[in-house]
Scaffold this active site. Structure first.
Site, PDB file in Angstrom:
ATOM      1  N   LYS A  72       0.813  -1.234   0.000  1.00  0.00           N
ATOM      2  CA  LYS A  72       0.000   0.000   0.000  1.00  0.00           C
ATOM      3  C   LYS A  72       0.844   1.281   0.000  1.00  0.00           C
ATOM      4  O   LYS A  72       0.416   2.292  -0.545  1.00  0.00           O
ATOM      5  CB  LYS A  72      -0.945   0.003   1.204  1.00  0.00           C
ATOM      6  CG  LYS A  72      -2.109  -0.950   1.053  1.00  0.00           C
ATOM      7  CD  LYS A  72      -3.098  -0.765   2.183  1.00  0.00           C
ATOM      8  CE  LYS A  72      -4.217  -1.776   2.104  1.00  0.00           C
ATOM      9  NZ  LYS A  72      -5.237  -1.575   3.128  1.00  0.00           N
ATOM     10  N   ARG A 157       1.175  -0.783  21.983  1.00  0.00           N
ATOM     11  CA  ARG A 157       2.239  -1.533  22.673  1.00  0.00           C
ATOM     12  C   ARG A 157       3.544  -0.752  22.577  1.00  0.00           C
ATOM     13  O   ARG A 157       4.246  -0.579  23.568  1.00  0.00           O
ATOM     14  CB  ARG A 157       2.347  -2.908  21.982  1.00  0.00           C
ATOM     15  CG  ARG A 157       3.448  -3.779  22.474  1.00  0.00           C
ATOM     16  CD  ARG A 157       3.396  -5.119  21.802  1.00  0.00           C
ATOM     17  NE  ARG A 157       3.572  -5.055  20.339  1.00  0.00           N
ATOM     18  CZ  ARG A 157       3.585  -6.108  19.539  1.00  0.00           C
ATOM     19  NH1 ARG A 157       3.403  -7.324  20.032  1.00  0.00           N
ATOM     20  NH2 ARG A 157       3.759  -5.980  18.242  1.00  0.00           N
ATOM     21  N   LYS A 161       5.431   4.805  18.565  1.00  0.00           N
ATOM     22  CA  LYS A 161       4.686   4.845  17.305  1.00  0.00           C
ATOM     23  C   LYS A 161       3.374   5.615  17.479  1.00  0.00           C
ATOM     24  O   LYS A 161       2.952   6.361  16.591  1.00  0.00           O
ATOM     25  CB  LYS A 161       4.417   3.420  16.806  1.00  0.00           C
ATOM     26  CG  LYS A 161       5.667   2.796  16.169  1.00  0.00           C
ATOM     27  CD  LYS A 161       5.526   1.321  15.911  1.00  0.00           C
ATOM     28  CE  LYS A 161       4.552   0.960  14.824  1.00  0.00           C
ATOM     29  NZ  LYS A 161       4.452  -0.514  14.641  1.00  0.00           N
TER      30      LYS A 161
HETATM   31  P1  NAP Z   1       0.173  -3.099  11.178  1.00  0.00           P
HETATM   32  O1  NAP Z   1       0.699  -1.874  10.501  1.00  0.00           O
HETATM   33  O2  NAP Z   1       0.940  -4.359  11.119  1.00  0.00           O
HETATM   34  O3  NAP Z   1      -0.089  -2.706  12.739  1.00  0.00           O
HETATM   35  C1  NAP Z   1      -0.465  -3.686  13.658  1.00  0.00           C
HETATM   36  C2  NAP Z   1      -0.788  -3.033  15.006  1.00  0.00           C
HETATM   37  O4  NAP Z   1      -1.156  -4.087  15.910  1.00  0.00           O
HETATM   38  C3  NAP Z   1       0.371  -2.280  15.642  1.00  0.00           C
HETATM   39  O5  NAP Z   1      -0.138  -1.202  16.385  1.00  0.00           O
HETATM   40  C4  NAP Z   1       0.949  -3.348  16.596  1.00  0.00           C
HETATM   41  O6  NAP Z   1       1.637  -2.819  17.725  1.00  0.00           O
HETATM   42  C5  NAP Z   1      -0.318  -4.021  17.070  1.00  0.00           C
HETATM   43  N1  NAP Z   1      -0.038  -5.366  17.541  1.00  0.00           N
HETATM   44  C6  NAP Z   1       0.296  -6.451  16.775  1.00  0.00           C
HETATM   45  N2  NAP Z   1       0.477  -7.533  17.586  1.00  0.00           N
HETATM   46  C7  NAP Z   1       0.268  -7.114  18.866  1.00  0.00           C
HETATM   47  C8  NAP Z   1       0.289  -7.758  20.130  1.00  0.00           C
HETATM   48  N3  NAP Z   1       0.563  -9.063  20.238  1.00  0.00           N
HETATM   49  N4  NAP Z   1      -0.004  -7.021  21.220  1.00  0.00           N
HETATM   50  C9  NAP Z   1      -0.297  -5.707  21.131  1.00  0.00           C
HETATM   51  N5  NAP Z   1      -0.342  -5.030  19.963  1.00  0.00           N
HETATM   52  C10 NAP Z   1      -0.068  -5.728  18.826  1.00  0.00           C
HETATM   53  O7  NAP Z   1      -1.292  -3.463  10.631  1.00  0.00           O
HETATM   54  P2  NAP Z   1      -2.318  -2.519   9.857  1.00  0.00           P
HETATM   55  O8  NAP Z   1      -2.028  -2.545   8.400  1.00  0.00           O
HETATM   56  O9  NAP Z   1      -2.394  -1.213  10.572  1.00  0.00           O
HETATM   57  O10 NAP Z   1      -3.687  -3.322  10.047  1.00  0.00           O
HETATM   58  C11 NAP Z   1      -4.283  -3.497  11.345  1.00  0.00           C
HETATM   59  C12 NAP Z   1      -5.542  -4.317  11.231  1.00  0.00           C
HETATM   60  O11 NAP Z   1      -6.557  -3.566  10.546  1.00  0.00           O
HETATM   61  C13 NAP Z   1      -5.426  -5.587  10.368  1.00  0.00           C
HETATM   62  O12 NAP Z   1      -4.964  -6.665  11.110  1.00  0.00           O
HETATM   63  C14 NAP Z   1      -6.830  -5.818   9.879  1.00  0.00           C
HETATM   64  O13 NAP Z   1      -7.522  -6.669  10.744  1.00  0.00           O
HETATM   65  C15 NAP Z   1      -7.484  -4.456   9.944  1.00  0.00           C
HETATM   66  N6  NAP Z   1      -7.860  -3.957   8.602  1.00  0.00           N
HETATM   67  C16 NAP Z   1      -9.158  -4.026   8.244  1.00  0.00           C
HETATM   68  C17 NAP Z   1      -9.566  -3.580   7.000  1.00  0.00           C
HETATM   69  C18 NAP Z   1     -11.014  -3.658   6.622  1.00  0.00           C
HETATM   70  O14 NAP Z   1     -11.354  -3.382   5.446  1.00  0.00           O
HETATM   71  N7  NAP Z   1     -11.896  -3.980   7.539  1.00  0.00           N
HETATM   72  C19 NAP Z   1      -8.640  -3.027   6.096  1.00  0.00           C
HETATM   73  C20 NAP Z   1      -7.301  -2.975   6.487  1.00  0.00           C
HETATM   74  C21 NAP Z   1      -6.931  -3.453   7.745  1.00  0.00           C
HETATM   75  P3  NAP Z   1       3.215  -2.400  17.615  1.00  0.00           P
HETATM   76  O15 NAP Z   1       3.232  -1.082  16.898  1.00  0.00           O
HETATM   77  O16 NAP Z   1       3.657  -2.312  19.020  1.00  0.00           O
HETATM   78  O17 NAP Z   1       3.893  -3.490  16.836  1.00  0.00           O
END
Ligand code: NAP
Length: 289
Positions: A72, A157, A161
């Site tokens: 993206k 966490r 960030k």
């Molecule tokens: P990302 O950039 O990988 O960010 C993941 C986030 O989750 C970070 O804040 C991370 O914390 C946190 N995290 C991951 N594992 C964790 C744990 N074990 N404990 C605490 N915090 C944790 O992902 P993203 O692209 O932002 O996407 C996030 C979510 O949005 C996706 O998983 C998806 O379910 C959802 N999404 C939905 C749609 C939709 O159309 N509905 C579209 C896109 C995304 P750290 O910063 O500390 O690593």
């Protein structure tokens, strides 16, 4: 089965992996009901091949594509043009064919907004907590600031960030609207205050259905509405905890629906009715089971 003819235009999803996507169901349902000669296919792109894929998609006369994980942000240098909102968010999930290349849009955030409106969830005047500080949380923070939230608190966490996103949002709006905190700092939130909470971490996604970022039931007393961006499972542990404390809870399926509907509208220059969006939503729900 629709007929594919010499006039059929192709759209698709650039990403890796793409095998589990519901986007083909969504777009092909819309095309079928709108009687448009359009076919949507997954376009898996191997690491290192993104530039060739975007150029190839243009050369092959594709009408447009969606872009998903992990491309993206990486796709931006290969665009002919970019919409200002996508540029501000720093992520593009939709490519629309223009003269000489593709223009990049972000329909995830307008999609989330349309989903929240459809669910009757208000942003204007709300104090909002965002769980997470990844790519999507950053975009959500920009949306909330744009739509009139009065306070935005990012809990993450990795607190640095969350603070970085808060600083960026405050720079956009020119005032101190957003704050970054560590997950455990929810205990410092004022007594008696109730929040709209957007769950924007990947915690709780299938197959880790039982996981949730904050387990303490006391936190959920502060939540009047919980909006989880995860759509699989359809009821996350976060949503269960919100409901158990008396709040309303929604999942991310409608966000997924509307980001696709808006992309489809860009590609075809049409408006998708709410009735047809509902038909596509049901087709996605059935395919996702
Ligand atoms: P990302 O950039 O990988 O960010 C993941 C986030 O989750 C970070 O804040 C991370 O914390 C946190 N995290 C991951 N594992 C964790 C744990 N074990 N404990 C605490 N915090 C944790 O992902 P993203 O692209 O932002 O996407 C996030 C979510 O949005 C996706 O998983 C998806 O379910 C959802 N999404 C939905 C749609 C939709 O159309 N509905 C579209 C896109 C995304 P750290 O910063 O500390 O690593």
């Amino acid at each position: 089965m629709r007929e594919i003819s010499g006039h059929t235009r192709t759209c698709g999803l650039i990403g890796n992996p793409v095998e589990h996507t519901l986007s083909p169901v969504l777009h092909n349902t819309l095309a079928e009901h709108m009687e448009q000669e359009l076919c949507y296919v997954p376009l898996k792109v191997a690491e290192g091949a993104l530039e060739a894929a975007v150029k190839g998609a243009y050369a092959l006369n594709l009408l447009g594509t969606n872009v998903t994980v992990p491309y993206k942000s990486d796709v931006i240098p290969y665009l002919k043009d970019i919409d200002p909102l996508a540029e501000k968010i720093g992520a593009v999930n939709t490519l629309v064919r223009v003269d000489g290349g593709f223009k990049g849009y972000n329909t995830d955030m307008p999609g989330l907004y349309r989903a929240m409106c459809s669910d009757g969830v208000q942003i204007e005047g709300e104090k909002v907590l965002i769980l997470g500080a990844g790519g999507v949380a950053r975009a959500v923070a920009v949306l909330l600031a744009d739509k009139g939230a009065t306070e935005i608190i990012l809990l993450n966490r990795t607190v640095e960030k969350a603070q970085k996103i808060a600083d960026e949002v405050n720079a956009f709006v020119g005032k101190k609207l957003a704050f970054g905190m560590a997950n455990e700092d929810y205990r410092k939130l004022p007594e008696g205050e109730k929040y709209l909470v957007i769950q924007a971490t990947s915690v709780g996604m299938h197959p880790n259905d039982k996981d949730v970022v904050i387990t303490d039931e006391a936190f959920y007393e502060k939540v009047h509405t919980g909006y989880d961006l995860i759509f699989n499972p359809s009821e996350t542990r976060f949503m269960q905890l919100v409901k158990a404390a008396g709040g309303k809870a929604y999942n991310g399926a409608k966000m997924l629906l509307y980001q696709g509907v808006i992309a489809y509208e860009y590609w075809t220059g049409t408006n998708v009715s709410d009735e047809l969006a509902q038909i596509a939503y049901e087709a996605m729900q059935a395919a996702g089971k």
